[in-house]
Design an enzyme around this catalytic site. Sequence first.
Site, PDB file in Angstrom:
ATOM      1  N   ASP A 265      -5.160  19.342  -3.882  1.00  0.00           N
ATOM      2  CA  ASP A 265      -4.887  19.872  -5.215  1.00  0.00           C
ATOM      3  C   ASP A 265      -3.480  19.561  -5.704  1.00  0.00           C
ATOM      4  O   ASP A 265      -3.280  19.243  -6.881  1.00  0.00           O
ATOM      5  CB  ASP A 265      -5.114  21.386  -5.240  1.00  0.00           C
ATOM      6  CG  ASP A 265      -5.530  21.869  -6.611  1.00  0.00           C
ATOM      7  OD1 ASP A 265      -4.649  22.271  -7.392  1.00  0.00           O
ATOM      8  OD2 ASP A 265      -6.729  21.812  -6.929  1.00  0.00           O
TER       9      ASP A 265
ATOM     10  N   ARG B  87     -10.834  29.203  -5.443  1.00  0.00           N
ATOM     11  CA  ARG B  87     -11.062  27.755  -5.412  1.00  0.00           C
ATOM     12  C   ARG B  87      -9.999  27.018  -4.597  1.00  0.00           C
ATOM     13  O   ARG B  87     -10.321  26.105  -3.827  1.00  0.00           O
ATOM     14  CB  ARG B  87     -11.097  27.198  -6.841  1.00  0.00           C
ATOM     15  CG  ARG B  87     -11.282  25.687  -6.911  1.00  0.00           C
ATOM     16  CD  ARG B  87     -11.119  25.165  -8.320  1.00  0.00           C
ATOM     17  NE  ARG B  87      -9.757  25.258  -8.803  1.00  0.00           N
ATOM     18  CZ  ARG B  87      -8.790  24.387  -8.515  1.00  0.00           C
ATOM     19  NH1 ARG B  87      -9.039  23.361  -7.713  1.00  0.00           N
ATOM     20  NH2 ARG B  87      -7.575  24.528  -9.014  1.00  0.00           N
TER      21      ARG B  87
ATOM     22  N   TYR C 171     -25.495  20.102 -15.773  1.00  0.00           N
ATOM     23  CA  TYR C 171     -24.887  18.806 -16.080  1.00  0.00           C
ATOM     24  C   TYR C 171     -25.939  17.707 -16.207  1.00  0.00           C
ATOM     25  O   TYR C 171     -25.745  16.709 -16.922  1.00  0.00           O
ATOM     26  CB  TYR C 171     -23.821  18.439 -15.051  1.00  0.00           C
ATOM     27  CG  TYR C 171     -24.328  17.948 -13.716  1.00  0.00           C
ATOM     28  CD1 TYR C 171     -24.680  16.616 -13.527  1.00  0.00           C
ATOM     29  CD2 TYR C 171     -24.425  18.808 -12.621  1.00  0.00           C
ATOM     30  CE1 TYR C 171     -25.127  16.154 -12.304  1.00  0.00           C
ATOM     31  CE2 TYR C 171     -24.869  18.359 -11.396  1.00  0.00           C
ATOM     32  CZ  TYR C 171     -25.226  17.029 -11.241  1.00  0.00           C
ATOM     33  OH  TYR C 171     -25.668  16.572 -10.030  1.00  0.00           O
TER      34      TYR C 171
ATOM     35  N   LYS D  43      -8.903  14.321 -10.448  1.00  0.00           N
ATOM     36  CA  LYS D  43      -8.393  14.052  -9.111  1.00  0.00           C
ATOM     37  C   LYS D  43      -8.549  15.287  -8.232  1.00  0.00           C
ATOM     38  O   LYS D  43      -8.534  16.396  -8.782  1.00  0.00           O
ATOM     39  CB  LYS D  43      -6.926  13.618  -9.196  1.00  0.00           C
ATOM     40  CG  LYS D  43      -5.980  14.769  -9.475  1.00  0.00           C
ATOM     41  CD  LYS D  43      -4.658  14.316  -9.929  1.00  0.00           C
ATOM     42  CE  LYS D  43      -4.538  14.255 -11.420  1.00  0.00           C
ATOM     43  NZ  LYS D  43      -5.132  15.320 -12.184  1.00  0.00           N
TER      44      LYS D  43
ATOM     45  N   HIS E 271     -17.272  16.439  -7.305  1.00  0.00           N
ATOM     46  CA  HIS E 271     -16.929  15.189  -7.992  1.00  0.00           C
ATOM     47  C   HIS E 271     -17.856  14.046  -7.601  1.00  0.00           C
ATOM     48  O   HIS E 271     -18.311  13.276  -8.458  1.00  0.00           O
ATOM     49  CB  HIS E 271     -15.486  14.797  -7.696  1.00  0.00           C
ATOM     50  CG  HIS E 271     -14.480  15.681  -8.345  1.00  0.00           C
ATOM     51  ND1 HIS E 271     -13.111  15.522  -8.166  1.00  0.00           N
ATOM     52  CD2 HIS E 271     -14.608  16.738  -9.189  1.00  0.00           C
ATOM     53  CE1 HIS E 271     -12.463  16.439  -8.861  1.00  0.00           C
ATOM     54  NE2 HIS E 271     -13.352  17.180  -9.484  1.00  0.00           N
TER      55      HIS E 271
ATOM     56  N   SER F 125     -22.206  23.667 -18.287  1.00  0.00           N
ATOM     57  CA  SER F 125     -21.755  24.608 -17.273  1.00  0.00           C
ATOM     58  C   SER F 125     -22.994  25.140 -16.579  1.00  0.00           C
ATOM     59  O   SER F 125     -24.091  25.126 -17.155  1.00  0.00           O
ATOM     60  CB  SER F 125     -20.973  25.757 -17.909  1.00  0.00           C
ATOM     61  OG  SER F 125     -20.691  26.767 -16.957  1.00  0.00           O
ATOM     62  N   ARG F 126     -22.841  25.604 -15.350  1.00  0.00           N
ATOM     63  CA  ARG F 126     -23.987  26.220 -14.668  1.00  0.00           C
ATOM     64  C   ARG F 126     -24.439  27.480 -15.393  1.00  0.00           C
ATOM     65  O   ARG F 126     -25.581  27.906 -15.264  1.00  0.00           O
ATOM     66  CB  ARG F 126     -23.620  26.535 -13.218  1.00  0.00           C
ATOM     67  CG  ARG F 126     -23.475  25.294 -12.352  1.00  0.00           C
ATOM     68  CD  ARG F 126     -22.986  25.630 -10.963  1.00  0.00           C
ATOM     69  NE  ARG F 126     -21.616  26.149 -10.982  1.00  0.00           N
ATOM     70  CZ  ARG F 126     -20.946  26.515  -9.900  1.00  0.00           C
ATOM     71  NH1 ARG F 126     -21.514  26.421  -8.712  1.00  0.00           N
ATOM     72  NH2 ARG F 126     -19.713  26.975  -9.999  1.00  0.00           N
TER      73      ARG F 126
END
Length: 317
Positions: A174, A161, A54, A93, A75, A32-33
Amino acid sequence: MKWGVIATGGIAQTVTADMLKVPDVEVLAVSSRDVTKAQAFADRFGIKRAYGDYRELLRDEDVEIVYVATPHAQHHEVTLAALDAGKHVLCEKPIGLSVAQAEEMVERAAVRKRFLMEAMWTRFNPLIRKVHQAVRDGEIGEVRTVRAHFGFRHAFRTGDRLWDRETGGGSVLDLGVYPIAFAHQVLGPPTHIAAHGSLAPSEVDADAGILLGYENGAQALLSCSLLADLGSGAEIIGTEGSIQIPDQMYNATRAVINGVEHTTEDMGYRHQIHEVEIWVGQGGLQHTDMPWSATVEIMRTMEEVLGQLGVSYDTVR
């Protein structure tokens, strides 16, 4: 196999919980950041290694395959980096924000000779597999119409988001990806696409009605929304019968095939994880139930729909 999970949001938590139900799967690392979030995630799921970037996870030579659960806009970058690091990839996805991104990811996987799959878990649901086998076997005759929808009310908030253009928000990417992918699986890529909907103040799509047309006159009538509670269902109508999936077409528990009800409690993400394990173990680069060509064609349809709605992610990096 030894997995690494990239990102720690809600979808990562849900999928990781199901990963741990699959025999021979070891979730070895998470990133995670915010390293404190990574460590909290690791503690929750019994993961041995937590990273604050990452790229650090990708340098871990023990990690064989990564699950990319970042926001949509990341992604492309993360998947390419993972493939270049020699990792196999299961990417949430939509696989990217454009056809160009999807094609580049597929090409990189081919060059690096690494498995890559868009995480279209619906295709591995036992009931969905039964439904599509019934279609292939001609149980409802020639398919003429597909109807599918997915929508819920989600209050607009700047930076959320789902509403944020910079993270790849909007209803089509989404939610609409599910009905679109469902139609593609039944009827294939369309020859005609028409879309109508509305935009949010953040310049992403708030809802969309989509008509996909096919050379033989068949059609798919699809909708998605962040403004209205559409639920999530699907119907396939053929010349000799029909199939209904009353709710949660993306994670089906009930289907009615020519009036006969079929149910299951065996849903979730573990079927998808198990299939990935099998295919990577056999040296496959793409899964026949979710091949690279399907990923690119689904993205092509979404890109056209978004273009007709006036949504562009061209400047998002």
